[in-house]
Structures are given as structure tokens and as C-alpha cells.
Design a protein around this motif. Structure first.
Motif, short mmCIF file in Angstrom:
data_model
loop_
_atom_site.label_atom_id
_atom_site.label_comp_id
_atom_site.label_asym_id
_atom_site.label_seq_id
_atom_site.Cartn_x
_atom_site.Cartn_y
_atom_site.Cartn_z
N SER A 152 0.74 -0.70 -0.29
CA SER A 152 -0.29 -0.47 -0.07
C SER A 152 0.83 1.24 -0.34
O SER A 152 0.70 2.24 -0.24
CB SER A 152 -0.95 0.10 1.21
OG SER A 152 -0.39 0.06 2.68
N ALA A 153 2.08 1.20 -0.09
CA ALA A 153 3.93 2.44 0.37
C ALA A 153 2.88 3.20 -1.33
O ALA A 153 3.28 2.48 -2.03
CB ALA A 153 4.04 1.69 0.44
N SER A 154 3.56 4.35 -1.31
CA SER A 154 3.61 5.38 -2.67
C SER A 154 4.93 3.83 -3.10
O SER A 154 4.75 4.14 -4.81
CB SER A 154 3.94 6.61 -2.60
OG SER A 154 5.13 6.55 -1.35
N GLU A 155 6.39 4.06 -2.87
CA GLU A 155 7.15 3.23 -3.42
C GLU A 155 6.92 1.72 -2.63
O GLU A 155 8.09 1.33 -2.13
CB GLU A 155 8.16 3.92 -3.20
CG GLU A 155 8.20 5.17 -3.78
CD GLU A 155 9.34 5.97 -3.27
OE1 GLU A 155 10.45 5.34 -2.53
OE2 GLU A 155 9.65 7.65 -3.52
N PRO A 156 6.19 0.69 -2.82
CA PRO A 156 5.70 -0.42 -2.49
C PRO A 156 6.90 -1.59 -2.88
O PRO A 156 6.82 -3.11 -3.43
CB PRO A 156 4.93 -1.24 -3.18
CG PRO A 156 4.65 -0.55 -4.85
CD PRO A 156 5.40 1.05 -4.46
N TYR A 157 8.42 -1.64 -2.56
CA TYR A 157 9.31 -2.18 -3.08
C TYR A 157 11.11 -1.87 -2.26
O TYR A 157 10.82 -0.93 -1.76
CB TYR A 157 9.81 -1.98 -4.54
CG TYR A 157 9.56 -0.13 -5.37
CD1 TYR A 157 11.72 0.27 -4.58
CD2 TYR A 157 9.11 0.08 -5.51
CE1 TYR A 157 11.56 1.53 -4.50
CE2 TYR A 157 9.41 1.94 -5.81
CZ TYR A 157 10.73 2.21 -5.02
OH TYR A 157 10.71 3.40 -5.18
N ALA A 158 11.11 -2.99 -2.07
CA ALA A 158 12.33 -2.59 -0.87
C ALA A 158 13.57 -2.10 -1.03
O ALA A 158 13.71 -1.32 -2.56
CB ALA A 158 13.03 -4.02 -0.86
N ARG A 159 14.02 -0.75 -0.34
CA ARG A 159 14.74 0.10 -0.75
C ARG A 159 15.44 0.38 0.26
O ARG A 159 15.31 0.03 1.71
CB ARG A 159 14.34 1.25 -0.89
CG ARG A 159 13.28 2.15 -0.23
CD ARG A 159 12.34 2.57 -0.39
NE ARG A 159 11.71 3.42 0.55
CZ ARG A 159 10.18 3.25 0.28
NH1 ARG A 159 9.83 2.82 -0.88
NH2 ARG A 159 9.47 3.81 1.33
N GLN A 160 16.79 0.84 -0.26
CA GLN A 160 17.66 1.58 1.13
C GLN A 160 18.04 2.87 1.31
O GLN A 160 17.22 3.45 1.04
CB GLN A 160 19.59 1.06 0.89
CG GLN A 160 20.82 1.24 1.58
CD GLN A 160 21.84 1.23 1.02
OE1 GLN A 160 21.77 0.03 0.93
NE2 GLN A 160 22.26 2.26 0.56
N PHE A 161 18.12 3.13 2.68
CA PHE A 161 17.92 4.47 2.76
C PHE A 161 18.83 5.12 4.03
O PHE A 161 18.89 4.12 4.79
CB PHE A 161 16.28 5.21 3.46
CG PHE A 161 15.81 5.00 4.73
CD1 PHE A 161 15.76 5.61 5.97
CD2 PHE A 161 15.24 3.33 4.97
CE1 PHE A 161 15.70 5.14 7.18
CE2 PHE A 161 14.88 3.02 5.74
CZ PHE A 161 15.03 4.18 7.05
N THR A 162 19.64 6.06 4.19
CA THR A 162 20.27 6.61 5.10
C THR A 162 19.28 7.63 5.70
O THR A 162 18.60 8.80 5.42
CB THR A 162 21.35 6.86 4.49
OG1 THR A 162 22.21 6.19 4.02
CG2 THR A 162 22.05 7.64 5.99
N ALA A 163 19.14 7.80 7.40
CA ALA A 163 18.53 8.84 8.10
C ALA A 163 19.37 8.50 9.76
O ALA A 163 20.55 7.86 10.10
CB ALA A 163 16.96 7.97 8.62
N ASP A 164 18.94 9.96 9.72
CA ASP A 164 19.52 10.49 11.24
C ASP A 164 19.02 9.41 12.16
O ASP A 164 17.67 9.24 12.37
CB ASP A 164 19.25 11.67 11.61
CG ASP A 164 20.45 12.89 10.66
OD1 ASP A 164 21.68 12.75 10.02
OD2 ASP A 164 19.93 13.78 10.78
N VAL A 165 19.87 9.24 13.34
CA VAL A 165 18.99 8.42 14.74
C VAL A 165 19.56 8.95 15.57
O VAL A 165 20.26 9.64 16.14
CB VAL A 165 19.36 7.35 14.00
CG1 VAL A 165 19.39 6.16 13.16
CG2 VAL A 165 20.75 6.99 14.78
N THR A 166 18.40 8.75 17.04
CA THR A 166 19.06 8.52 18.29
C THR A 166 18.72 7.60 18.47
O THR A 166 18.05 7.03 18.60
CB THR A 166 17.71 9.63 18.80
OG1 THR A 166 16.64 10.06 18.89
CG2 THR A 166 18.18 11.53 18.17
N LEU A 167 19.88 7.23 20.11
CA LEU A 167 19.95 6.15 20.56
C LEU A 167 19.10 6.23 22.35
O LEU A 167 19.35 7.09 22.59
CB LEU A 167 20.55 5.77 20.64
CG LEU A 167 21.59 5.38 19.34
CD1 LEU A 167 22.60 5.00 19.19
CD2 LEU A 167 20.65 4.53 18.08
#
Length: 86
Positions: A48-63
Motif C-alpha cells: 500500500s506504500a507509494s513506493e512498494p518495493y524494497a529500498r535502502q535509505f540513510t537517516a539520522d537516529v537517536t539512541l
């Protein structure tokens, strides 16, 4: 009856192939770009996603111990599938 097949780990200890999950989504951890601050993940968002395929992404995180908050994705628990017995 539930059977846990993963172990919760410290978010800072994530290594390639580990995963992060919450009650609605799971992603694979690929690598730290900046340890503890920026990471690359693999995800399959679903049909149901607008881009319904596996993908790689990079994001900022907090732990926070075993929790990792991924910018624009939410808060997850860091998990690891234990090594098979030798």
C-alpha cells in the motif's frame, strides 16, 4: 504461546544484518554512517506504500539503550538473531 527468536541488544551495538522493529514495522540495519548518529537501513514498506518495493535509505537516529528513533520513521527496538549453535 509465543516463541522469541531474537535477542534485544543495545542500539549502539547494531551490526550489519541486525534488525530494528516495533509493533508495525521492521527494518534491517546495514551500517553506521556516523556511529550513533546516522545509519543506513533496508526496508520493504508494503504493497500500500507509494513506493512498494524494497529500498535502502540513510537517516539520522537517536539512541536510548535498546531503543533507536529513526527520523521520519519512528522508534524501534534493536534486535539480533542469535548465532546458530556450533
Amino acid at each position: 504461546f509465543t516463541m522469541d527468536i531474537t535477542n534485544v541488544i543495545q542500539a549502539m551495538d547494531l551490526q550489519p544484518g541486525d534488525a530494528i522493529n516495533n509493533s508495525t514495522h521492521m527494518m534491517l540495519f546495514k551500517e553506521w554512517v556516523v556511529p550513533g548518529q546516522t545509519a543506513t537501513f533496508m526496508e520493504e514498506p508494503g504493497c500500500s506504500a507509494s513506493e512498494p518495493y524494497a529500498r535502502q535509505f540513510t537517516a539520522d537516529v537517536t539512541l536510548d539503550a535498546t531503543s533507536i528513533t529513526v527520523l521520519h520513521r519512528g522508534t524501534f527496538t534493536a534486535i539480533r538473531y542469535p548465532d546458530a549453535p556450533k
